[in-house]
Design a protein around this motif. Structure first.
Motif, PDB file in Angstrom:
ATOM      1  N   GLY A 189       0.773  -1.225   0.000  1.00 42.36           N
ATOM      2  CA  GLY A 189       0.000   0.000   0.000  1.00 42.36           C
ATOM      3  C   GLY A 189       0.807   1.279   0.000  1.00 42.36           C
ATOM      4  N   GLY A 190       2.119   1.168   0.077  1.00 45.50           N
ATOM      5  CA  GLY A 190       2.947   2.365   0.045  1.00 45.50           C
ATOM      6  C   GLY A 190       2.956   2.994  -1.338  1.00 45.50           C
ATOM      7  N   GLY A 191       3.558   4.180  -1.419  1.00 43.57           N
ATOM      8  CA  GLY A 191       3.636   4.861  -2.703  1.00 43.57           C
ATOM      9  C   GLY A 191       4.014   6.311  -2.544  1.00 43.57           C
ATOM     10  N   LEU A 192       3.847   7.049  -3.628  1.00 44.36           N
ATOM     11  CA  LEU A 192       4.148   8.480  -3.660  1.00 44.36           C
ATOM     12  C   LEU A 192       2.838   9.253  -3.609  1.00 44.36           C
ATOM     13  N   VAL A 193       2.764  10.219  -2.710  1.00 50.00           N
ATOM     14  CA  VAL A 193       1.550  11.012  -2.559  1.00 50.00           C
ATOM     15  C   VAL A 193       1.936  12.454  -2.249  1.00 50.00           C
ATOM     16  N   GLN A 194       1.083  13.377  -2.630  1.00 49.45           N
ATOM     17  CA  GLN A 194       1.336  14.788  -2.319  1.00 49.45           C
ATOM     18  C   GLN A 194       0.948  15.092  -0.882  1.00 49.45           C
ATOM     19  N   ALA A 195       1.571  16.105  -0.332  1.00 49.17           N
ATOM     20  CA  ALA A 195       1.226  16.547   1.017  1.00 49.17           C
ATOM     21  C   ALA A 195      -0.271  16.832   1.104  1.00 49.17           C
ATOM     22  N   GLY A 196      -0.867  16.391   2.197  1.00 47.27           N
ATOM     23  CA  GLY A 196      -2.307  16.528   2.373  1.00 47.27           C
ATOM     24  C   GLY A 196      -3.099  15.326   1.900  1.00 47.27           C
ATOM     25  N   GLY A 197      -2.442  14.431   1.187  1.00 48.24           N
ATOM     26  CA  GLY A 197      -3.116  13.252   0.646  1.00 48.24           C
ATOM     27  C   GLY A 197      -3.222  12.124   1.656  1.00 48.24           C
ATOM     28  N   SER A 198      -3.717  10.986   1.179  1.00 53.92           N
ATOM     29  CA  SER A 198      -3.963   9.822   2.032  1.00 53.92           C
ATOM     30  C   SER A 198      -3.418   8.555   1.395  1.00 53.92           C
ATOM     31  N   LEU A 199      -3.073   7.619   2.251  1.00 52.14           N
ATOM     32  CA  LEU A 199      -2.705   6.263   1.841  1.00 52.14           C
ATOM     33  C   LEU A 199      -3.226   5.300   2.901  1.00 52.14           C
ATOM     34  N   ARG A 200      -3.490   4.062   2.480  1.00 52.76           N
ATOM     35  CA  ARG A 200      -3.816   3.007   3.437  1.00 52.76           C
ATOM     36  C   ARG A 200      -2.834   1.863   3.259  1.00 52.76           C
ATOM     37  N   LEU A 201      -2.103   1.592   4.325  1.00 52.80           N
ATOM     38  CA  LEU A 201      -1.171   0.474   4.330  1.00 52.80           C
ATOM     39  C   LEU A 201      -1.866  -0.774   4.863  1.00 52.80           C
ATOM     40  N   SER A 202      -1.460  -1.916   4.338  1.00 51.22           N
ATOM     41  CA  SER A 202      -1.960  -3.205   4.815  1.00 51.22           C
ATOM     42  C   SER A 202      -0.795  -4.089   5.211  1.00 51.22           C
ATOM     43  N   CYS A 203      -1.034  -4.948   6.167  1.00 58.41           N
ATOM     44  CA  CYS A 203      -0.028  -5.919   6.591  1.00 58.41           C
ATOM     45  C   CYS A 203      -0.753  -7.245   6.776  1.00 58.41           C
ATOM     46  N   ALA A 204      -0.432  -8.202   5.911  1.00 56.56           N
ATOM     47  CA  ALA A 204      -1.075  -9.510   5.954  1.00 56.56           C
ATOM     48  C   ALA A 204      -0.174 -10.502   6.664  1.00 56.56           C
ATOM     49  N   ALA A 205      -0.758 -11.266   7.576  1.00 57.66           N
ATOM     50  CA  ALA A 205      -0.010 -12.262   8.343  1.00 57.66           C
ATOM     51  C   ALA A 205      -0.293 -13.658   7.814  1.00 57.66           C
ATOM     52  N   SER A 206       0.706 -14.515   7.962  1.00 53.99           N
ATOM     53  CA  SER A 206       0.609 -15.861   7.387  1.00 53.99           C
ATOM     54  C   SER A 206      -0.126 -16.853   8.264  1.00 53.99           C
ATOM     55  N   GLU A 207      -0.237 -16.520   9.551  1.00 53.31           N
ATOM     56  CA  GLU A 207      -0.727 -17.512  10.488  1.00 53.31           C
ATOM     57  C   GLU A 207      -2.088 -17.137  11.067  1.00 53.31           C
ATOM     58  N   ARG A 208      -2.878 -18.177  11.337  1.00 52.03           N
ATOM     59  CA  ARG A 208      -4.158 -17.916  12.009  1.00 52.03           C
ATOM     60  C   ARG A 208      -3.946 -17.465  13.440  1.00 52.03           C
ATOM     61  N   THR A 209      -2.714 -17.695  13.970  1.00 51.14           N
ATOM     62  CA  THR A 209      -2.415 -17.204  15.324  1.00 51.14           C
ATOM     63  C   THR A 209      -2.290 -15.691  15.365  1.00 51.14           C
ATOM     64  N   PHE A 210      -2.433 -15.060  14.213  1.00 48.97           N
ATOM     65  CA  PHE A 210      -2.494 -13.598  14.150  1.00 48.97           C
ATOM     66  C   PHE A 210      -3.431 -13.040  15.211  1.00 48.97           C
ATOM     67  N   ILE A 211      -4.509 -13.774  15.467  1.00 51.12           N
ATOM     68  CA  ILE A 211      -5.547 -13.266  16.356  1.00 51.12           C
ATOM     69  C   ILE A 211      -5.048 -13.065  17.781  1.00 51.12           C
ATOM     70  N   ILE A 212      -3.954 -13.726  18.168  1.00 51.48           N
ATOM     71  CA  ILE A 212      -3.442 -13.569  19.525  1.00 51.48           C
ATOM     72  C   ILE A 212      -2.168 -12.742  19.557  1.00 51.48           C
TER      73      ILE A 212
END
Length: 126
Positions: free
Chosen positions: A8-31
């Protein structure tokens, strides 16, 4: 072993928005508590935000409070960082980190996390 992949990274102008995501490999993510850190050129990796394993608590660095929002979707093993009103000083490589719940270590230090993604570049132009 939890593997994390940011996007989700990238180049954006000041005042703009971005949404980063982080995906985990394990179902233990929940803990796992999930944190976002960033590292600018020539700087140490610094805390940005954290969300606890249940999603009930979030904490932010003063520099991003009111502009960034961390959230998680445990059904998708994914944590997000919504970044609004971006500033040039937000330019950095952003990393997500994970640690099992109930560790008792500081949320705000990179030493408090056991697993890291490879990072995603965010560049904010003035």
């Amino acid at each position: 072993q939890v593997q994390l992949v940011e996007s989700g990274g990238g180049l954006v102008q000041a005042g703009g928005s971005l949404r980063l995501s982080c995906a985990a490999s394990e179902r233990t993510f929940i803990i796992h508590d999930m944190g976002w850190f960033r590292q600018g050129p020539g700087k140490e990796r610094e805390f940005v935000a954290v969300i606890t394993w249940s999603g009930s608590n979030t904490y932010y660095a003063d520099s991003v409070k009111g502009r960034f929002t961390i959230s998680r979707d445990n059904a998708k093993n994914t944590v997000y960082l919504q970044m609004n009103s971006l500033k040039p000083e937000d330019t950095a490589v952003y990393y997500c980190g994970a640690r099992p719940r109930f560790q008792g270590r500081s949320y705000y230090s990179k030493e408090g996390y056991d697993y890291w993604g490879q990072g995603t570049q965010v560049t904010v132009s003035s």
